[in-house]
Design an enzyme around this catalytic site. Structure first.
Site, PDB file in Angstrom:
ATOM      1  N   LEU A 163      43.578  36.301  38.152  1.00 35.24           N
ATOM      2  CA  LEU A 163      41.930  34.720  38.143  1.00 35.24           C
ATOM      3  C   LEU A 163      40.947  35.594  38.577  1.00 35.24           C
ATOM      4  CD1 LEU A 163      42.872  31.263  36.373  1.00 35.24           C
ATOM      5  CD2 LEU A 163      42.160  32.939  34.835  1.00 35.24           C
ATOM      6  N   TRP A 165      37.418  35.305  40.647  1.00 39.21           N
ATOM      7  CA  TRP A 165      36.109  33.686  41.646  1.00 39.21           C
ATOM      8  C   TRP A 165      35.225  33.196  41.093  1.00 39.21           C
ATOM      9  CZ3 TRP A 165      31.568  35.670  42.548  1.00 39.21           C
ATOM     10  CH2 TRP A 165      32.674  37.744  43.339  1.00 39.21           C
ATOM     11  N   LYS A 189      47.581  32.257  39.362  1.00 42.04           N
ATOM     12  CA  LYS A 189      47.129  32.304  40.534  1.00 42.04           C
ATOM     13  C   LYS A 189      45.770  32.607  40.571  1.00 42.04           C
ATOM     14  CE  LYS A 189      45.927  36.281  43.879  1.00 42.04           C
ATOM     15  NZ  LYS A 189      45.155  35.067  44.066  1.00 42.04           N
ATOM     16  N   THR A 246      41.380  46.528  40.304  1.00 45.19           N
ATOM     17  CA  THR A 246      43.370  45.809  40.327  1.00 45.19           C
ATOM     18  C   THR A 246      43.480  45.523  39.102  1.00 45.19           C
ATOM     19  OG1 THR A 246      41.941  44.054  42.159  1.00 45.19           O
ATOM     20  CG2 THR A 246      43.821  43.618  41.488  1.00 45.19           C
ATOM     21  N   TYR A 253      52.072  47.887  38.527  1.00 46.83           N
ATOM     22  CA  TYR A 253      53.211  46.944  38.203  1.00 46.83           C
ATOM     23  C   TYR A 253      54.156  46.729  37.101  1.00 46.83           C
ATOM     24  CZ  TYR A 253      50.354  45.089  41.940  1.00 46.83           C
ATOM     25  OH  TYR A 253      49.328  45.235  42.762  1.00 46.83           O
ATOM     26  N   GLU A 265      40.923  42.350  31.437  1.00 48.67           N
ATOM     27  CA  GLU A 265      39.466  41.778  31.066  1.00 48.67           C
ATOM     28  C   GLU A 265      38.602  41.608  32.991  1.00 48.67           C
ATOM     29  OE1 GLU A 265      38.013  41.822  28.831  1.00 48.67           O
ATOM     30  OE2 GLU A 265      39.754  40.509  27.496  1.00 48.67           O
ATOM     31  N   CYS A 266      38.242  43.278  32.734  1.00 47.25           N
ATOM     32  CA  CYS A 266      37.382  44.053  33.741  1.00 47.25           C
ATOM     33  C   CYS A 266      35.841  44.188  33.799  1.00 47.25           C
ATOM     34  CB  CYS A 266      38.356  45.655  34.539  1.00 47.25           C
ATOM     35  SG  CYS A 266      39.829  45.341  33.951  1.00 47.25           S
ATOM     36  N   CYS A 300      30.344  39.406  34.964  1.00 49.19           N
ATOM     37  CA  CYS A 300      31.025  40.753  34.402  1.00 49.19           C
ATOM     38  C   CYS A 300      29.498  41.566  33.264  1.00 49.19           C
ATOM     39  CB  CYS A 300      32.597  40.447  34.289  1.00 49.19           C
ATOM     40  SG  CYS A 300      32.527  39.494  32.781  1.00 49.19           S
ATOM     41  N   LYS A 350      27.806  43.354  50.303  1.00 49.03           N
ATOM     42  CA  LYS A 350      28.578  44.600  49.296  1.00 49.03           C
ATOM     43  C   LYS A 350      26.937  44.895  48.732  1.00 49.03           C
ATOM     44  CE  LYS A 350      30.315  45.462  44.948  1.00 49.03           C
ATOM     45  NZ  LYS A 350      31.149  44.801  44.332  1.00 49.03           N
ATOM     46  N   GLU A 399      28.586  48.414  39.795  1.00 44.49           N
ATOM     47  CA  GLU A 399      28.789  47.131  39.748  1.00 44.49           C
ATOM     48  C   GLU A 399      28.755  46.036  40.591  1.00 44.49           C
ATOM     49  OE1 GLU A 399      31.976  44.665  38.393  1.00 44.49           O
ATOM     50  OE2 GLU A 399      31.762  43.588  37.258  1.00 44.49           O
TER      51      GLU A 399
END
Ligand code: NAD
Length: 497
Positions: A163, A165, A189, A246, A253, A265-266, A300, A350, A399
């Site tokens: 997940l 933040w 997580k 990520t 993986y 979902e990015c 997002c 950032k 972004e």
């Protein structure tokens, strides 16, 4: 910052903050005994020490999830699962103020948002999927009189959930609703910045009677918890929400382990297109401000690119600058605050770096552009608007994930759509026009998982949410379509001959 204590601040001072991982229905320390500090982004101060888990803890949690899947949860009727999920939602509701306060403390989000949006929607999502649990039928196929041919849906098994933040509670609910309703168990997580809300949620699940091991929470960092989960040979699927960078790793993986299903979902760099014939610029300005300033732009689906026809640009821009006054930055526990803190010092840096790049590239800053409330120790930034932005500038491409709007203008209607599609992302878009034909054509032409017309909207719980291109992969959150990725189809072919 206000100095007197708001009711939320009083509650915050007396809260129970769970800090241990939740494995097999019990709070446990990390096997290594290590902990890490979680910080309140509005003050820069430590909130709590959280279990710093690693692959040993991931193994324990996956084993607990497997046992629950093969045991009580996997063998429970859909109706009974539904009843437990509804009880879970009712308990979340009963603890909504407490959960909203925790989310505000660890996420820096205004209490007005966490209490009135995040919690309300999270409860609604869990109820909605719970209600669906016993209402989806399997199929018989027309395969002739000598055969009974069935297509059945089976739960996929143990799901790893990783997940972000920015909406700790809501993103957990978007995943948990369909995962539980379709009979799976999971290992969550949370993002390392926002562990506590998820831990409290897992405690409430146990209290609701959801069997031990159905919802496990392993706290910690990406490389030490996220990666072992992504590579685990006994995890059947991973549902991830976070950055594209990520997200890509989870495909590696999976490829390098057991080909587990991966749903991503990015991010997004979402367009807000305003045509020359758009009606009611005042209302449009409201939508534009909400879209970029809500959750401090750490969203997002925020429309960070305002792509506006030259004929209405000046008037609209003036209105948006005016609306920005309705978005005070301040103490997240103050109910008047509408923009809270950026999540952490690195993220603030950032956002400020993106602002510097826009200035360096020649965009014109017409509002904000600075860090603010520095004395608080927190990570606040002013609502910021850049005009004269060229689509090739970094501020128009990356972004930013902060309250920073880029204004790009155009003169031909087709240019509006072309600029909207000039991105590798494709999560959400808005288009404003008073012409029905333009609305339909634009909605079809814009490459995004959600296109809203004459509004900034993500749809509701009944509509799928997810992205095209670099914004997503493998499935959708929300709606019955979200059940697909947590089930697998089985054909059962019975020859009666
Ligand atoms: P992130 O990618 O940094 O982190 C997301 C999660 O991945 C965290 O739990 C993190 O610990 C974990 N992680 C980090 N590195 C890892 C690794 N090497 N291996 C395994 N796991 C790892 O994202 P974030 O900064 O927490 O969240 C912000 C991003 O989330 C933005 O890009 C935003 O657009 C996106 N987002 C998308 C949606 C959506 O529905 N499409 C919703 C909310 C947020």
């Amino acid at each position: 910052m206000t100095t007197s204590m708001t009711p939320a601040a009083q509650l915050a001072a007396s809260l129970h903050l769970p800090t241990q991982a939740m494995i097999g229905g019990r709070p446990v320390a990390a096997a290594s005994g290590k902990t890490f500090a979680t910080i309140n982004p509005a003050t820069g101060e430590e909130l709590a020490q959280i279990a710093d888990c690693d692959s040993v803890d991931v193994d324990r949690a996956v084993a607990a999830a497997r046992a629950a899947f093969e045991g009580p949860w996997g063998n429970m009727s859909q109706g009974d699962r539904k009843r437990l999920m509804l009880r879970f939602a009712t308990l979340i509701d009963a603890h909504a103020t407490e959960l909203a306060t925790i989310e505000t403390l660890e996420g820096g989000k205004p209490i007005d948002d966490t209490a009135n949006i995040d919690l309300v929607e999270s409860i609604d999502v869990i109820r909605w999927h719970a209600e669906a649990a016993d209402k989806v039928n399997d199929l018989l196929t027309p395969s002739g009189p000598g055969v009974v041919s069935m297509i059945v849906r089976e739960p996929i098994g143990v799901v790893g959930v990783v997940l972000p933040w920015n909406f700790p509670m809501l993103m957990a609910a978007w995943k948990l609703g369909p995962i539980l309703a379709t009979g799976n168990t999971c290992v969550l997580k949370p993002a390392e910045q926002t562990s506590i809300t998820t831990l409290r949620l897992a405690e409430l699940a146990v209290e609701a009677g959801i069997p031990d091991g159905v919802i496990n929470v392993v706290t910690g960092f990406g490389p030490t918890v996220g990666e072992p989960l992504g590579r685990h040979m006994d995890v059947d699927a991973v549902a991830f929400t976070g950055s594209t960078e990520t997200g890509r790793r989870f495909l590696h993986y999976s490829a390098e382990s057991n080909l587990k299903e991966v749903v991503l979902e990015c991010g997004g760099k979402n367009p807000f297109v305003v045509m020359a014939d758009a009606d009611n610029l005042d209302r449009i300005a409201d939508h534009a401000a909400t879209s970029i300033f809500w959750n401090g732009g750490q969203n997002c689906s925020s429309n960070s690119r305002l792509i506006v026809h030259q004929a209405v640009k000046d008037e609209l821009l003036e209105l948006i600058v005016e609306k920005a006054r309705d978005w005070p930055v301040g103490d997240p526990l103050d109910p008047e605050t509408r923009i809270g803190a950026m999540i952490e010092a690195d993220h603030l840096a950032k956002v400020l770096d993106n602002i510097t790049s826009a200035n360096d590239d020649g965009a014109e800053c017409v509002l904000g552009g600075q860090r603010t409330l520095e004395d608080s120790g927190g990570y606040f930034v002013e609502p910021t608007i850049f005009t004269n932005v060229d689509p090739s500038m970094r501020i128009a491409k990356e972004e930013v994930f902060g309250p920073v709007l880029s204004v790009i203008d155009f003169s031909q209607p087709e240019d509006g759509i072309r600029i909207a599609n000039d991105t590798s992302y494709g999560l959400a878009a808005s288009v404003f026009t008073s012409d029905l034909r333009t609305a339909h054509l634009a909605a079809r032409a814009i490459k995004a998982g959600t296109v809203s017309v004459n509004s900034y909207a993500e749809g509701d719980v009944a509509t799928p949410f997810g992205g095209f291109g670099l914004s997503g992969f493998g499935g959708r959150d929300k709606s019955l379509h979200a059940h697909d990725q947590y089930t697998q189809l089985k054909t059962i072919w019975i020859d009666l001959g």
